[in-house]
Every structure is written in C-alpha cells, then in structure tokens.
Design a protein around this motif. Structure first.
Motif, PDB file in Angstrom:
ATOM      1  N   HIS A  15      41.426  55.370  54.804  1.00 25.98           N
ATOM      2  CA  HIS A  15      41.035  54.017  55.256  1.00 25.98           C
ATOM      3  C   HIS A  15      41.980  52.840  54.896  1.00 25.98           C
ATOM      4  CE1 HIS A  15      36.585  53.518  55.176  1.00 25.98           C
ATOM      5  NE2 HIS A  15      36.967  54.321  54.990  1.00 25.98           N
ATOM      6  N   ALA A  16      42.966  52.991  54.294  1.00 27.93           N
ATOM      7  CA  ALA A  16      44.729  52.791  54.408  1.00 27.93           C
ATOM      8  C   ALA A  16      45.618  53.021  55.583  1.00 27.93           C
ATOM      9  CB  ALA A  16      45.144  53.339  52.990  1.00 27.93           C
ATOM     10  N   ARG A  17      45.645  54.122  56.314  1.00 21.92           N
ATOM     11  CA  ARG A  17      45.859  54.640  57.356  1.00 21.92           C
ATOM     12  C   ARG A  17      45.099  54.595  59.066  1.00 21.92           C
ATOM     13  NH1 ARG A  17      48.883  59.952  56.173  1.00 21.92           N
ATOM     14  NH2 ARG A  17      48.789  59.936  53.662  1.00 21.92           N
ATOM     15  N   HIS A  18      43.976  53.656  58.509  1.00 17.86           N
ATOM     16  CA  HIS A  18      43.598  53.933  59.361  1.00 17.86           C
ATOM     17  C   HIS A  18      42.461  52.365  59.912  1.00 17.86           C
ATOM     18  CE1 HIS A  18      43.825  57.981  59.122  1.00 17.86           C
ATOM     19  NE2 HIS A  18      43.573  57.719  60.612  1.00 17.86           N
ATOM     20  N   ARG A  19      43.508  51.943  60.273  1.00 17.67           N
ATOM     21  CA  ARG A  19      43.390  50.328  60.071  1.00 17.67           C
ATOM     22  C   ARG A  19      43.154  49.898  61.402  1.00 17.67           C
ATOM     23  NH1 ARG A  19      46.039  48.900  54.845  1.00 17.67           N
ATOM     24  NH2 ARG A  19      44.089  48.484  53.257  1.00 17.67           N
ATOM     25  N   PHE A  20      43.874  50.615  61.998  1.00 20.91           N
ATOM     26  CA  PHE A  20      44.073  50.114  63.265  1.00 20.91           C
ATOM     27  C   PHE A  20      43.374  51.324  64.172  1.00 20.91           C
ATOM     28  CE2 PHE A  20      46.772  47.692  61.746  1.00 20.91           C
ATOM     29  CZ  PHE A  20      46.843  46.391  61.740  1.00 20.91           C
ATOM     30  N   CYS A  21      42.950  50.577  65.818  1.00 20.91           N
ATOM     31  CA  CYS A  21      42.824  51.645  66.696  1.00 20.91           C
ATOM     32  C   CYS A  21      43.304  53.130  67.234  1.00 20.91           C
ATOM     33  CB  CYS A  21      41.400  51.174  67.602  1.00 20.91           C
ATOM     34  SG  CYS A  21      40.937  52.407  69.060  1.00 20.91           S
ATOM     35  N   ALA A  22      43.100  54.000  67.129  1.00 19.08           N
ATOM     36  CA  ALA A  22      44.440  55.048  67.443  1.00 19.08           C
ATOM     37  C   ALA A  22      44.219  55.101  69.090  1.00 19.08           C
ATOM     38  CB  ALA A  22      43.702  56.154  67.139  1.00 19.08           C
ATOM     39  N   ALA A  23      42.798  54.894  70.034  1.00 18.10           N
ATOM     40  CA  ALA A  23      42.790  54.937  71.338  1.00 18.10           C
ATOM     41  C   ALA A  23      43.641  53.415  72.098  1.00 18.10           C
ATOM     42  CB  ALA A  23      40.602  54.682  71.912  1.00 18.10           C
ATOM     43  N   CYS A  24      42.743  51.969  71.298  1.00 13.38           N
ATOM     44  CA  CYS A  24      43.202  50.940  71.713  1.00 13.38           C
ATOM     45  C   CYS A  24      44.405  49.935  71.177  1.00 13.38           C
ATOM     46  CB  CYS A  24      41.991  49.785  72.697  1.00 13.38           C
ATOM     47  SG  CYS A  24      41.265  49.341  70.881  1.00 13.38           S
TER      48      CYS A  24
END
Ligand SMILES: [Zn+2]
Length: 306
Positions: free
Chosen positions: A134-143
C-alpha cells in the motif's frame, strides 16, 4: 515437507474473499469492538515485550491514533473475529501514543519471527507485505492519479481510469543443486564468513519455475541443470516474495561464477553438510548453513538426510 512447516507459512486466517467485497460488512468489522488490529511502524511489527513473544493486538481504538488516510488492511477472520493491520508510520513515537512503553515494542520481523508462534509469524508476514505494498502504490500505474483502497484494503482502485491494482507476490526460484554425493552452494559478498546457501533468483516473465532454476544456476555458477523437482514454498515478506523451493540435478560440474551475482560457489560433500546441520562447528574452515528460518536450510536438510 507439509504445508505450514516453514516460518511465515500457516497464518491460517480466512481471507473472506467474498464478504470483503461488501463495504457494509467491512465497515461493521472495523467498528466491531472484538476486531483485532496489528500496528506496524516503518514495517516493524508491534510485539509484546518479554520472554513470551507474541503479536500485540489492539482494538479498533488504534484507528484513532492513525493518520486519517491510513487504511486498515483486512487480513481475514479467525473464528469470526476480524483481524486488521494498520500502518502507524506517520507517528513520531507510536509507543508513547499507545501508552505501551515497556509493555510492547516494534520489532524487525526477520529477527522476531523465530520466537513467534507459527500462526502469528504467518499473520505478521501477510501484514508486512500488504502494508508495504500500500505504501508504494498510492498512485495508479496506468494513469498516475491517486488510488484508493477497496475491499478492506485488499486491492487499490483508480477512480480516474477505473483500473484495479492487486497486491503482488514475486516468485523466487530457489534450488538445491545436487550431483551424487555432492551439492552446490554459493555465497554472496557480505554474508557471514563461511556461510553458503542454495542458489536463488526471481522467476522472470514467460518462464516456468523449472526454466528459472536452470537459468539462474547457469548464470550464477555455470553448472547445467537437468531434472528439477518442486519441494515446498515459503512466503518471504521482504517485501513480498514467494520462495519456490526445488531440488535440482546437475548435469555438469565445472563452476564458473558470475561475480556480479555471487562471490563464490562450491561443491560440498553430503557428509560435510550433515556435520554443518548437526552442530555449528567452530573450526575455521567449517561450513555454515542458513538458519531454519530460511527455506534453504530445509532444502539442504531434505537432501542431506535422504
Ligand atoms: Zn488510473
């Protein structure tokens, strides 16, 4: 080896993959005074201080201490009781905030795991991997937009492009390579002196486990591997690997190491390995093997005692 025998295996919670889709069910569990919350702080786990180590579970009151943006991560239920993990990293001194100084402490999971009950080590592994993800995926990898946790924070969702992002588990092929009465072990620079372990590397996209074993062993040691047999697996939450343990048969013996990957690789006689497993030998040239925390220990033991 039976499932659950490795450290970090056997957490055993019901992950509630159906019910966690219902936001009302998740909200009710978050508010339930019987639900249990495990605090993490910079990926360290809150454990009770003293001789009998164990996870220090809190009630939902823990949520009042956490950052408003911190999502409680549903780990699962046990006998109907919901278990969550909660990241307190934004707090400067969480022990003082909890009033637990002297009674509990934040501990490194690798260090504390051998002293935890097996099920608790498994639950802590799940919690550590998920909180880190969660700490590393706050932002969408697609957009690139901000994502939000869904389904008890078991996934993240992007409102902007509607992408769902799922926690990842990275497969690692780890193999004990043998040839007759000898096995191949390697060591990395920086390891304790005389310590050797089985060879390992990440499975790459488009590869089978067997292909990954053959490629890694060839890259690291120059040894050609034929038959590969799966042995057992171990969650390895540093941060989110799944160790896939194999026993592999060498088809060649000459060692040519890749110095970028390992410092040394060597063939060891079965008898030498048996002695190293039986008791640490203070002799200056004696072999040291990884501790039982590591799947490598069990791969070596399986072969040495066969
Ligand atoms: Zn998006």
């Amino acid at each position: 080896m039976s499932q659950g025998a490795h450290v970090f295996a056997g957490g055993g919670l019901d992950r509630e993959s159906e019910r966690r889709r219902d936001p009302a069910w998740v909200e009710a569990r978050l508010a339930d005074p019987t639900s249990r919350f495990l605090a993490l702080w910079h990926l360290q786990i809150l454990v009770r201080s003293g001789e009998a180590s164990g996870l220090a579970w809190a009630t939902s009151a823990l949520r009042e201490l956490a950052d408003r943006e911190a999502d409680a991560v549903l780990l699962g239920t046990n006998g109907g009781t919901a278990h969550f993990a909660l990241d307190l990293s934004p707090l400067a001194d969480p022990l003082a905030a909890l009033g637990l100084e002297g009674a509990a402490e934040f501990a490194d999971l690798r260090a504390i795991a051998p002293r935890l009950p097996a099920q608790e080590a498994g639950i802590a592994a799940q919690a550590r991997s998920l909180v880190d993800w969660h700490a590393r995926h706050r932002f969408c990898a697609a957009c690139g937009e901000r994502t939000e946790a869904r389904q008890g924070a078991t996934l993240r969702f992007c409102r902007d492009c509607k992408s769902e992002h799922f926690p990842r588990t990275d497969p690692v092929a780890i193999a004990l390579v043998t040839r007759g009465e000898r096995c191949l072990l390697g060591r990395q620079a920086g390891w304790p002196a005389r310590m050797f372990s089985s060879l390992a590397g990440f499975v790459e996209p488009g590869e089978t486990l067997e292909e990954a074993v053959r490629r890694e062993v060839m890259e690291e040691s120059g040894v050609r591997v034929g038959r590969v047999r799966y042995h057992s697996s171990q969650p390895w939450p540093f941060p989110s690997s799944l160790m896939l343990g194999c026993l592999a048969e060498a088809e060649s013996e000459e060692i040519r190491i890749d110095a970028g990957e390992i410092e040394e690789a060597r063939w060891f006689e079965r008898e030498t390995v048996r002695r190293a497993l039986a008791a640490p030998d203070p002799a200056r040239d004696a072999l040291l093997l990884p501790p039982p925390l590591a799947i490598a220990h069990h791969l070596v033991r399986a072969w040495a005692e066969s």
